[in-house]
Design a protein around this motif. Sequence first.
Motif, PDB file in Angstrom:
ATOM      1  N   GLN A 103       0.831  -1.199   0.000  1.00 36.00           N
ATOM      2  CA  GLN A 103       0.000   0.000   0.000  1.00 36.00           C
ATOM      3  C   GLN A 103       0.872   1.258   0.000  1.00 36.00           C
ATOM      4  O   GLN A 103       0.589   2.225  -0.696  1.00 36.00           O
ATOM      5  CB  GLN A 103      -0.900  -0.018   1.238  1.00 36.00           C
ATOM      6  CG  GLN A 103      -1.756   1.218   1.385  1.00 36.00           C
ATOM      7  CD  GLN A 103      -2.462   1.230   2.733  1.00 36.00           C
ATOM      8  OE1 GLN A 103      -2.627   0.192   3.367  1.00 36.00           O
ATOM      9  NE2 GLN A 103      -2.871   2.407   3.161  1.00 36.00           N
ATOM     10  N   THR A 104       1.935   1.232   0.796  1.00 40.75           N
ATOM     11  CA  THR A 104       2.813   2.407   0.891  1.00 40.75           C
ATOM     12  C   THR A 104       4.026   2.264  -0.022  1.00 40.75           C
ATOM     13  O   THR A 104       5.017   2.954   0.166  1.00 40.75           O
ATOM     14  CB  THR A 104       3.282   2.610   2.334  1.00 40.75           C
ATOM     15  OG1 THR A 104       3.795   1.369   2.806  1.00 40.75           O
ATOM     16  CG2 THR A 104       2.139   3.033   3.228  1.00 40.75           C
ATOM     17  N   ASN A 106       6.730   1.126  -0.241  1.00 44.25           N
ATOM     18  CA  ASN A 106       7.997   0.678   0.350  1.00 44.25           C
ATOM     19  C   ASN A 106       9.149   0.712  -0.647  1.00 44.25           C
ATOM     20  O   ASN A 106       9.919  -0.237  -0.761  1.00 44.25           O
ATOM     21  CB  ASN A 106       7.847  -0.728   0.935  1.00 44.25           C
ATOM     22  CG  ASN A 106       7.164  -0.706   2.283  1.00 44.25           C
ATOM     23  OD1 ASN A 106       7.372   0.235   3.055  1.00 44.25           O
ATOM     24  ND2 ASN A 106       6.343  -1.695   2.564  1.00 44.25           N
ATOM     25  N   VAL A 156       3.116  10.462  -6.681  1.00 44.06           N
ATOM     26  CA  VAL A 156       2.606   9.229  -6.092  1.00 44.06           C
ATOM     27  C   VAL A 156       2.297   8.200  -7.182  1.00 44.06           C
ATOM     28  O   VAL A 156       2.634   7.025  -7.062  1.00 44.06           O
ATOM     29  CB  VAL A 156       1.340   9.528  -5.245  1.00 44.06           C
ATOM     30  CG1 VAL A 156       0.712   8.228  -4.756  1.00 44.06           C
ATOM     31  CG2 VAL A 156       1.698  10.412  -4.069  1.00 44.06           C
ATOM     32  N   GLN A 160       4.032   4.513  -7.663  1.00 48.95           N
ATOM     33  CA  GLN A 160       3.252   3.279  -7.783  1.00 48.95           C
ATOM     34  C   GLN A 160       3.784   2.441  -8.954  1.00 48.95           C
ATOM     35  O   GLN A 160       3.959   1.235  -8.838  1.00 48.95           O
ATOM     36  CB  GLN A 160       1.788   3.636  -8.004  1.00 48.95           C
ATOM     37  CG  GLN A 160       0.917   2.457  -8.390  1.00 48.95           C
ATOM     38  CD  GLN A 160       0.066   1.973  -7.237  1.00 48.95           C
ATOM     39  OE1 GLN A 160      -0.653   2.747  -6.624  1.00 48.95           O
ATOM     40  NE2 GLN A 160       0.164   0.702  -6.923  1.00 48.95           N
ATOM     41  N   SER A 183      -4.490   3.835  -0.719  1.00 44.79           N
ATOM     42  CA  SER A 183      -4.206   5.257  -0.535  1.00 44.79           C
ATOM     43  C   SER A 183      -4.549   6.074  -1.791  1.00 44.79           C
ATOM     44  O   SER A 183      -4.119   7.215  -1.917  1.00 44.79           O
ATOM     45  CB  SER A 183      -2.729   5.441  -0.159  1.00 44.79           C
ATOM     46  OG  SER A 183      -1.917   4.748  -1.070  1.00 44.79           O
TER      47      SER A 183
ATOM     48  N   ARG B 344      12.946  -0.123   7.817  1.00 51.74           N
ATOM     49  CA  ARG B 344      12.081  -0.308   6.662  1.00 51.74           C
ATOM     50  C   ARG B 344      12.918  -0.698   5.440  1.00 51.74           C
ATOM     51  O   ARG B 344      12.579  -1.625   4.716  1.00 51.74           O
ATOM     52  CB  ARG B 344      11.290   0.978   6.398  1.00 51.74           C
ATOM     53  CG  ARG B 344      10.291   0.881   5.270  1.00 51.74           C
ATOM     54  CD  ARG B 344       9.360   2.074   5.276  1.00 51.74           C
ATOM     55  NE  ARG B 344       8.411   2.027   6.382  1.00 51.74           N
ATOM     56  CZ  ARG B 344       7.163   1.544   6.285  1.00 51.74           C
ATOM     57  NH1 ARG B 344       6.729   1.079   5.142  1.00 51.74           N
ATOM     58  NH2 ARG B 344       6.362   1.524   7.322  1.00 51.74           N
ATOM     59  N   PRO B 443       2.221  -0.332   7.340  1.00 51.10           N
ATOM     60  CA  PRO B 443       2.069   0.976   6.705  1.00 51.10           C
ATOM     61  C   PRO B 443       2.289   2.095   7.714  1.00 51.10           C
ATOM     62  O   PRO B 443       1.938   1.960   8.880  1.00 51.10           O
ATOM     63  CB  PRO B 443       0.615   0.980   6.219  1.00 51.10           C
ATOM     64  CG  PRO B 443       0.192  -0.430   6.244  1.00 51.10           C
ATOM     65  CD  PRO B 443       1.012  -1.139   7.251  1.00 51.10           C
TER      66      PRO B 443
END
Lengths: 242, 445
Positions: A103-104, A106, A156, A160, A183, B344, B443
């Motif tokens: 989702q984030t 990473n 963003v 992605q 998100s 992370r 998250p």
Amino acid sequence: MTNAEPAAAHHATSALRVSNLRFAYRGADGGFTLRVHDLTLARGEQMLLSATSGGGKSTLLQLIAGLMEPDSGTIEVLGRNVHAMRGAARDRYRGAHIGMIFQTFNLLQGFTALENVLAALMFSEVPPGEHRARAAALLTSLGITRHERLVEQLSVGQQQRVAVARAVACSPAVVLADEPTASLDPENAGVAIGLIQQACREKGAALLCVSHDPAIAARFERVQKLADLGGATSPGPQEAAR
Amino acid sequence: MTDWTIVTRSLRARLFSTVTTVASVGVAVALMLVLIMMRSAGREAFERGSGNVHLLVSRDASPLVSVLNGLFYAGAPAKPLMFTEYESLKKSLPVDWAVPVQLGDSYEGKWPVLATNEDFYTKFEPAEHTPWQLAQGTWFAKNFEVVVGAQAARGTGLKLGDKIYLTHGTAGSRGAGSVHVHKEYKYTVVGILKPTGTNHDRVLFTNLPSAWIIHAHDRIEREEHKGQPEHEETEAEHANEKLVTEADLIPEDRKITNIFMRVLTRPGADVGALIPVVMEQMRRDPAFAASPLTVAGPSREIARLMDIVGNIDQILFAMAVVVMVSSGVGIMLALYNSMEQRRRQIAVLRVLGASQPRIFGLILTESAMIGIFGAIAGIGGGLLGAQVAAAVMRERLGLFIDPTLPARGLVAVALGTLALACFAGVVPAVMAYRTSVAKSLRPLV
């Protein structure tokens, strides 16, 4: 318990097979028991696994990736039991055959878009000589033109795309996507899922997407609820009743 | 993209922390190197500076003081010897040679003047097996001729043929009133020496009668003004003064301050064993009972001095080790602090297929890199620092120090630093090894 030879792995009919999985989690914020009786993904198959948030979706994906240990049951990726492998061998297998999208995102901060994709290839079975060309081609096909930009300088949407490129770079057997659209607004969510599906199709990777977003369900031929597979339950009376 | 890229990126991402940590390691390494270099170089300089002298005779308070004053020009010797004493010692002792030396005068209050005879430049060697060599001109043959040491020539700019006046006393000598310039007697520079790499390079050399004449002039002046109140000499009085010559010298004028002595030895004989015998013989001589002589074996005194200094530099060495260790702790802290932010990144690398040992290796490499950069900075700084320290020692103490460290020493220090850095990296590397992927990928909310 299936423990196929490495050579046999690529001849397996299914990309992913989870059977009789049981994992009990106990943390400060309570606990739950995750069960998956049978979950099979054919090669190249795409599936949405819907679940309420906090319902053990992320846990299931990390169990499949071999980042957590199940209490019982088997998880096979390309016919090989992930949890029968130990340490570095399992890490190597993950690097070669499993891609993950978060989702984030990473992404690796402080590294360029190209380097983020190269980082995935570093641990794959792809010969090092092909890394650069392969990563660049993949980014270009996903619409990223400035490969040398640091990822934190990208929008963003572009981040992605880099995340998608990284997940499929090593031509994995299966891509695990954990709430990839959570998100994003509905419109962009649709675009993002489209990208992921397209990329997986091109690389021949199966896609297991977990999400609680009903809006994207229409994009998948196969949609299942985690609860129907066994699901996550709070330990307590129910557990005692069985 | 390789592990190397990840390491360098990580170091660059925390540039400030990296630079300060490297600097602290560099300072520690430099300190260590300077201490090691100066220790051996200082000892060598002292051992070299006493040349081929076996014994040094004086009336200084202690043997060590006499060596520092007589051979290293630390200060003017306190009490004189009579030239007659020198002559009788030379006759009664089994000496190879004995050179009379008078110290106490200076040029411009800074450069020591040594008055002696021709044995000084024919028999005495400033460093063993390194006889004097003239760069230009000749040694002194007549009165009021002066030969200038290499460093003194460079420092003063004196050239052949220059006329100079000498100062009675040196800037550092006791009784400031006794320091005055002998304008009556003009010296001519007749020779410039080649460098010997010893303390003698900052000295001006002349013959004994010249020194005696100047002091006799003072004595005669004092005698003439006896009973009169002290007054500034007028120009007229000054002009009327008769110049003193060698003929005016009385035995009391013929003073020296030191005798450089080499005892007779057969080749291969143990000089060390013979020296105490001669020293004892000299001490027992009834002629010196009233005012005893100080007899020093320079090499023995220097060994004693080094023992004293040795204790101090062991403390300094221990301090350098402590600084070294604390810089290691600095590396550990810098990496430890970075671990929180990097959980992370480590988790992502694990997801991409990096094994735990590989993550461990990445962090350890990072630590080692800080050590390597620190060692490079430290070696550079240390070599520079040693040159500066050597220049200060040369300027202030007249000690010629050649601060070099054998390649083996440099390699040892570099490897030691690397080992320390790797050791410091173990704790952060273990933290990275044990980073939980599942927990670190939650998250951010």
